[in-house]
Design a protein around this motif. Structure first.
Motif, short mmCIF file in Angstrom:
data_model
loop_
_atom_site.label_atom_id
_atom_site.label_comp_id
_atom_site.label_asym_id
_atom_site.label_seq_id
_atom_site.Cartn_x
_atom_site.Cartn_y
_atom_site.Cartn_z
N UNK A 65 0.86 -1.19 0.00
CA UNK A 65 0.00 0.00 0.00
C UNK A 65 0.89 1.23 0.00
N UNK A 66 0.37 2.32 -0.54
CA UNK A 66 1.14 3.57 -0.55
C UNK A 66 1.37 4.09 0.86
N UNK A 67 0.42 3.84 1.75
CA UNK A 67 0.59 4.30 3.13
C UNK A 67 1.79 3.62 3.78
N UNK A 88 20.07 3.12 -3.77
CA UNK A 88 20.36 1.93 -2.97
C UNK A 88 19.20 0.95 -2.95
N UNK A 89 18.00 1.50 -2.92
CA UNK A 89 16.81 0.64 -2.88
C UNK A 89 15.66 1.35 -3.58
N UNK A 90 15.10 0.71 -4.58
CA UNK A 90 13.92 1.23 -5.28
C UNK A 90 12.68 0.86 -4.48
N UNK A 91 11.73 1.78 -4.40
CA UNK A 91 10.52 1.57 -3.61
C UNK A 91 9.31 1.89 -4.47
N UNK A 92 8.33 0.99 -4.46
CA UNK A 92 7.06 1.29 -5.12
C UNK A 92 5.90 0.76 -4.30
N UNK A 93 4.76 1.42 -4.46
CA UNK A 93 3.57 1.02 -3.71
C UNK A 93 2.44 0.61 -4.63
N UNK A 94 1.25 0.67 -4.09
CA UNK A 94 0.05 0.36 -4.87
C UNK A 94 -1.11 1.11 -4.24
N UNK A 95 -1.99 1.67 -5.05
CA UNK A 95 -3.18 2.44 -4.67
C UNK A 95 -3.21 3.80 -5.36
#
Length: 357
Positions: free
Chosen positions: A259-261, A280-287
């Motif tokens: 979740x994006x939260x 260093x680290x890719x981050x992705x969410x959903x919503x």
């Protein structure tokens, strides 16, 4: 054409039909936006309605048709769909266009007895159909597994939940969303992709987790499937989940967050730990939370069009009401629509980095 009636005289549908030179039934079809009317006749009747100042009587409509023109909406305000926000507003507008009002009920408990109380409440109020939304907690949806749905006096459409035989469901392909999110990270040459899921008793979380695993296996990285921890969809679980994930997978170079939260908590913790995103680290969410474009850095996410989901569910419900009553579909519901919707990738700096353009 005749002028509007004098003050105190109510214009009736019969008056409209007489002026337009059509039957009362045809005039009624125009008022109810039925597709079984020619455009020429529709235009003539609408003109007469305007000239006469006709206003349909809701009470007479209900008494004549034996229906309430009310739809029940069962949801949970805190963690469910459709009790607030753009999706609910979209559904209200769609219902209004189709001549229906909404009766919203919040489910605060998730036991079978609570479900029975909710159903009886809506049956007693003679709603014409039910939209059943909210989280799959306890018996809030499980009751449908053994309940004779066809015995309900009205049709029911379920929102974004585990599909069940004989139950109309409108929702998103969360398996495909998890798979495509992971594929996006793989396309950026990330090879140690972890996943922070939502609560795993939820079908949505299970599907996103399964999609993540499938994409890793498809890429020949099945060994990375151990890089997984469970969160709770809230921002406060993002940071602790990232720390636990790094304990499990120290070489982590990307994370798909359920979740994006939670992803906001992940970004905050990564900054606190001195990890650069996305270097260093890719981050992705959903919503595609409305605020996600303003995170630091802006968050890559999977957009789910909940407004469309709500409107499709409502149109499907009105189709089912028409079928039960052996009536023609309203024009807005004349065409069957896909009930499994797909997410859209919204790529931003948290995976792509800053644009060099």
């Amino acid at each position: 054409m005749d002028r509007k009636k004098t003050q105190g005289q109510r214009v009736t549908l019969a008056d409209v039909a007489k002026m337009a030179g059509v039957s009362k039934q045809t005039a009624s079809r125009v008022v109810n936006d039925s597709a079984q009317v020619t455009e020429e006749t529709r235009a003539r009747v609408l003109k007469c309605i305007e000239v006469l100042g006709f206003r349909p009587s809701a009470l007479a409509r209900q008494l004549n048709s034996g229906r309430s023109y009310t739809l029940g909406v069962v949801a949970n305000a805190e963690i469910g769909y459709l009790t607030n926000g753009a999706a609910y507003v979209g559904m209200v507008r769609q219902a209004d266009q189709l001549g229906y009002a909404l009766l919203s009920k919040e489910m605060r408990e998730f036991s079978r007895s609570s479900v029975d109380i909710m159903l009886n409440h809506l049956i007693e109020r003679h709603v014409d159909g039910i939209i059943w939304a909210g989280p799959e907690i306890g018996d809030s949806h499980a009751w449908m597994n053994d309940y004779p749905i066809d015995d309900l006096p009205m049709p029911i459409v379920v929102i974004n939940a585990h599909p069940r035989a004989g139950v109309d469901t409108v929702g998103f392909d969360n398996f495909l969303a998890g798979k495509n999110a992971t594929r996006h990270l793989l396309s950026l040459q990330r090879r140690h992709i972890g996943h922070i899921s939502g609560p795993m008793q939820r079908w949505v979380s299970q599907q996103r987790w399964a999609g993540w695993r499938a994409a890793l296996e498809e890429a020949g990285l099945a060994e990375e499937q151990s890089c997984y921890v469970e969160g709770d969809w809230e921002v406060t679980s993002g940071g602790p989940s990232l720390r636990r994930l790094l304990d499990v997978c120290p070489q982590l170079d990307a994370v798909f967050v359920g979740s994006d939260r939670m992803a906001l908590g992940v970004l905050h913790e990564a900054h606190r730990m001195g990890l650069r995103v996305p270097e260093d680290i890719a981050v992705m969410g959903i919503d595609n939370d409305p605020q996600s474009a303003y995170f630091m850095p802006p968050l890559t996410t999977m957009h789910q069009n909940t407004v469309l989901m709500a409107e499709v569910a409502l149109r499907l419900l009105v189709r089912r009401i028409s079928e039960r009553r052996d009536e023609p579909y309203p024009a807005a519901c004349a065409e069957a629509e896909a009930t499994v919707l797909t997410h859209e990738l919204i790529a931003r700096e948290s995976t792509l980095g800053k644009s060099t353009a």
